[in-house]
Motif scaffolding. Structure first.
Motif, PDB file in Angstrom:
ATOM      1  N   ARG A 167       0.834  -1.202   0.000  1.00 34.08           N
ATOM      2  CA  ARG A 167       0.000   0.000   0.000  1.00 34.08           C
ATOM      3  C   ARG A 167       0.877   1.263   0.000  1.00 34.08           C
ATOM      4  O   ARG A 167       0.572   2.244  -0.678  1.00 34.08           O
ATOM      5  N   ILE A 168       1.973   1.241   0.747  1.00 32.35           N
ATOM      6  CA  ILE A 168       2.870   2.392   0.804  1.00 32.35           C
ATOM      7  C   ILE A 168       3.485   2.655  -0.560  1.00 32.35           C
ATOM      8  O   ILE A 168       3.604   3.811  -0.995  1.00 32.35           O
ATOM      9  N   SER A 169       3.861   1.591  -1.264  1.00 35.21           N
ATOM     10  CA  SER A 169       4.492   1.763  -2.577  1.00 35.21           C
ATOM     11  C   SER A 169       3.534   2.371  -3.599  1.00 35.21           C
ATOM     12  O   SER A 169       3.973   2.899  -4.621  1.00 35.21           O
ATOM     13  N   GLU A 170       2.227   2.285  -3.333  1.00 38.07           N
ATOM     14  CA  GLU A 170       1.231   2.839  -4.248  1.00 38.07           C
ATOM     15  C   GLU A 170       0.974   4.322  -4.007  1.00 38.07           C
ATOM     16  O   GLU A 170       0.286   4.972  -4.806  1.00 38.07           O
ATOM     17  N   LEU A 171       1.512   4.876  -2.921  1.00 38.12           N
ATOM     18  CA  LEU A 171       1.316   6.294  -2.627  1.00 38.12           C
ATOM     19  C   LEU A 171       2.170   7.142  -3.571  1.00 38.12           C
ATOM     20  O   LEU A 171       3.357   6.874  -3.748  1.00 38.12           O
ATOM     21  N   GLU A 172       1.580   8.170  -4.150  1.00 40.17           N
ATOM     22  CA  GLU A 172       2.330   9.045  -5.050  1.00 40.17           C
ATOM     23  C   GLU A 172       3.470   9.758  -4.339  1.00 40.17           C
ATOM     24  O   GLU A 172       4.470  10.122  -4.950  1.00 40.17           O
ATOM     25  N   SER A 173       3.330   9.955  -3.039  1.00 38.43           N
ATOM     26  CA  SER A 173       4.337  10.694  -2.270  1.00 38.43           C
ATOM     27  C   SER A 173       5.581   9.860  -1.967  1.00 38.43           C
ATOM     28  O   SER A 173       6.606  10.405  -1.549  1.00 38.43           O
ATOM     29  N   VAL A 174       5.507   8.559  -2.158  1.00 33.28           N
ATOM     30  CA  VAL A 174       6.618   7.675  -1.804  1.00 33.28           C
ATOM     31  C   VAL A 174       7.490   7.406  -3.028  1.00 33.28           C
ATOM     32  O   VAL A 174       6.991   7.042  -4.099  1.00 33.28           O
ATOM     33  N   LYS A 175       8.791   7.589  -2.859  1.00 31.95           N
ATOM     34  CA  LYS A 175       9.752   7.230  -3.900  1.00 31.95           C
ATOM     35  C   LYS A 175      10.112   5.761  -3.706  1.00 31.95           C
ATOM     36  O   LYS A 175      10.771   5.402  -2.729  1.00 31.95           O
ATOM     37  N   ASN A 176       9.687   4.913  -4.626  1.00 32.03           N
ATOM     38  CA  ASN A 176       9.822   3.474  -4.410  1.00 32.03           C
ATOM     39  C   ASN A 176      11.267   2.996  -4.347  1.00 32.03           C
ATOM     40  O   ASN A 176      11.572   2.016  -3.664  1.00 32.03           O
ATOM     41  N   THR A 177      12.162   3.682  -5.047  1.00 33.52           N
ATOM     42  CA  THR A 177      13.570   3.300  -4.955  1.00 33.52           C
ATOM     43  C   THR A 177      14.196   3.772  -3.648  1.00 33.52           C
ATOM     44  O   THR A 177      15.370   3.497  -3.385  1.00 33.52           O
ATOM     45  N   SER A 178      13.433   4.489  -2.832  1.00 33.63           N
ATOM     46  CA  SER A 178      13.872   4.871  -1.484  1.00 33.63           C
ATOM     47  C   SER A 178      13.132   4.088  -0.410  1.00 33.63           C
ATOM     48  O   SER A 178      13.085   4.483   0.745  1.00 33.63           O
ATOM     49  N   ILE A 179      12.534   2.969  -0.816  1.00 31.99           N
ATOM     50  CA  ILE A 179      12.021   1.985   0.134  1.00 31.99           C
ATOM     51  C   ILE A 179      13.154   1.002   0.419  1.00 31.99           C
ATOM     52  O   ILE A 179      13.735   0.425  -0.508  1.00 31.99           O
ATOM     53  N   VAL A 180      13.487   0.825   1.696  1.00 34.44           N
ATOM     54  CA  VAL A 180      14.558  -0.091   2.085  1.00 34.44           C
ATOM     55  C   VAL A 180      13.982  -1.165   2.998  1.00 34.44           C
ATOM     56  O   VAL A 180      13.429  -0.853   4.058  1.00 34.44           O
ATOM     57  N   HIS A 181      14.092  -2.428   2.567  1.00 33.92           N
ATOM     58  CA  HIS A 181      13.725  -3.574   3.409  1.00 33.92           C
ATOM     59  C   HIS A 181      15.011  -4.065   4.065  1.00 33.92           C
ATOM     60  O   HIS A 181      15.924  -4.532   3.375  1.00 33.92           O
ATOM     61  N   PHE A 182      15.085  -4.013   5.387  1.00 34.30           N
ATOM     62  CA  PHE A 182      16.337  -4.290   6.103  1.00 34.30           C
ATOM     63  C   PHE A 182      16.146  -5.444   7.077  1.00 34.30           C
ATOM     64  O   PHE A 182      15.300  -5.373   7.965  1.00 34.30           O
ATOM     65  N   GLY A 183      16.948  -6.512   6.900  1.00 37.79           N
ATOM     66  CA  GLY A 183      16.881  -7.663   7.799  1.00 37.79           C
ATOM     67  C   GLY A 183      16.046  -8.814   7.277  1.00 37.79           C
ATOM     68  O   GLY A 183      15.707  -9.732   8.031  1.00 37.79           O
ATOM     69  N   ILE A 184      15.721  -8.799   5.992  1.00 39.66           N
ATOM     70  CA  ILE A 184      14.814  -9.784   5.400  1.00 39.66           C
ATOM     71  C   ILE A 184      15.417 -11.191   5.476  1.00 39.66           C
ATOM     72  O   ILE A 184      16.595 -11.401   5.199  1.00 39.66           O
ATOM     73  N   ARG A 185      14.556 -12.151   5.829  1.00 39.44           N
ATOM     74  CA  ARG A 185      15.030 -13.527   5.937  1.00 39.44           C
ATOM     75  C   ARG A 185      13.844 -14.485   6.098  1.00 39.44           C
ATOM     76  O   ARG A 185      12.746 -14.076   6.483  1.00 39.44           O
TER      77      ARG A 185
END
Length: 318
Positions: A167-185
């Motif tokens: 849902r966050i990635s669909e917001l116009e205000s969010v730059k998707n290449t500035s989404i960081v998933h940290f600790g994924i496993r």
């Protein structure tokens, strides 16, 4: 001003309760409880709506002094208050999310740094929506979690706790290449989760990326995470799901091994706050499953490291 949120539950870190939004501009940070749990996605893992109360009760044991961080006492530099709890609507997700967004906008517009006490992870979407509606430019997010939480839909619920990053990635205000998933496993992720992260250009830092180096290499990854979230954005927001930690440090959270240590998590949060964050939330602790309140105490300590970073940043700006 009140000393108790409700009953005998004290204000966070012994701060007085201040429900006057007009006063928040004078505060460096404001605690805001969001006692929300939407649909439970697995068995008995429930009770996140009790976390704001559990965190506040645990926080009564702590000062703001952290000798390991060059003798920082957060109260030397920061003015902080507890804004109480948001009134959620247990049977109405959309109405609750509208209320969260409006409260988030109110807090972000005041210039304070809101620290949200979740709640399940779905609350991060309406918070980010409020941040985006407040800022003129794009916003980035550092998402610390074992899981991508970017599922398009869970069952028939697009707002489930495993969907907020979609849902966050669909917001116009969010730059998707500035989404960081940290600790994924771990295998509680699904192939489509990783595929969607790649599709939108999000940065992914897995536990193997973290474990294959020493602490200096780890802090380089932390720096890169912040730089990515801040690149071309007007604000960086940080969200922590408790299961970014190894289960050994998080008995009141999901049963996910092979995670971060508290040392790694706390130092990352301190670094992010030193660089500058717009807001922070901690989510996904189940107090009914945590008889010693260990995870609630760890959540308090997360918040203290965030406050320490904000305190250092403010001192340096002086």
């Amino acid at each position: 001003m009140k000393k108790f949120v409700y009953g005998n539950t004290p204000g966070m870190l012994k701060q007085e309760i201040n429900e006057d939004p007009a006063s928040y501009a004078a505060q460096d940070a404001v605690f805001m409880g969001i006692p929300w749990e939407g649909g439970v996605t697995w068995s008995a893992y429930a009770g996140t709506e009790l976390l704001p109360k559990a965190i506040r009760n645990a926080s009564a044991r702590y000062t703001g002094y952290l000798p390991e961080l060059d003798d920082i006492n957060v109260w030397d530099n920061l003015k902080v208050t507890d804004g109480g709890d948001l009134g959620c609507e247990p049977s109405d997700t959309l109405k609750t999310f509208e209320k969260i967004t409006e409260k988030a906008k109110e807090l972000f517009a005041s210039g304070t740094v809101p620290i949200f006490l979740g709640g399940d992870h779905s609350i991060t979407f309406p918070i980010m929506r409020g941040l985006g509606e407040t800022k003129k430019g794009k916003v980035g997010i550092i998402h610390m979690d074992a899981h991508f939480d970017n599922r398009e839909i869970f069952g028939d619920d697009p707002y489930a706790r495993c969907c907020p990053l979609h849902r966050i990635s669909e917001l116009e205000s969010v730059k998707n290449t500035s989404i960081v998933h940290f600790g994924i496993r771990g295998a509680r992720n699904a192939p489509q989760d990783g595929a969607y992260a790649k599709k939108i250009g999000a940065k992914v830092v897995t536990i193997n990326d973290i474990r294959m180096g020493d602490m200096k290499d780890y802090m380089k990854l932390v720096k890169e995470a912040y730089d990515t979230a801040a690149d071309g954005t007007d604000a960086v927001y940080v969200t922590v799901c408790s299961d970014v930690l190894d289960i050994a440090y998080n008995p009141g959270g999901p049963l996910d091994g092979n995670g971060l240590t508290t040392f790694e998590l706390f130092n990352a949060l301190y670094y992010f706050a030193c660089r500058g964050i717009a807001g922070f939330d901690v989510v996904e602790v189940y107090p009914p499953m945590d008889p010693n309140n260990t995870s609630s105490h760890i959540a308090v300590q997360m918040i203290l490291y965030v406050l320490a970073g904000l305190s250092k940043k403010k001192a340096e700006e002086k």
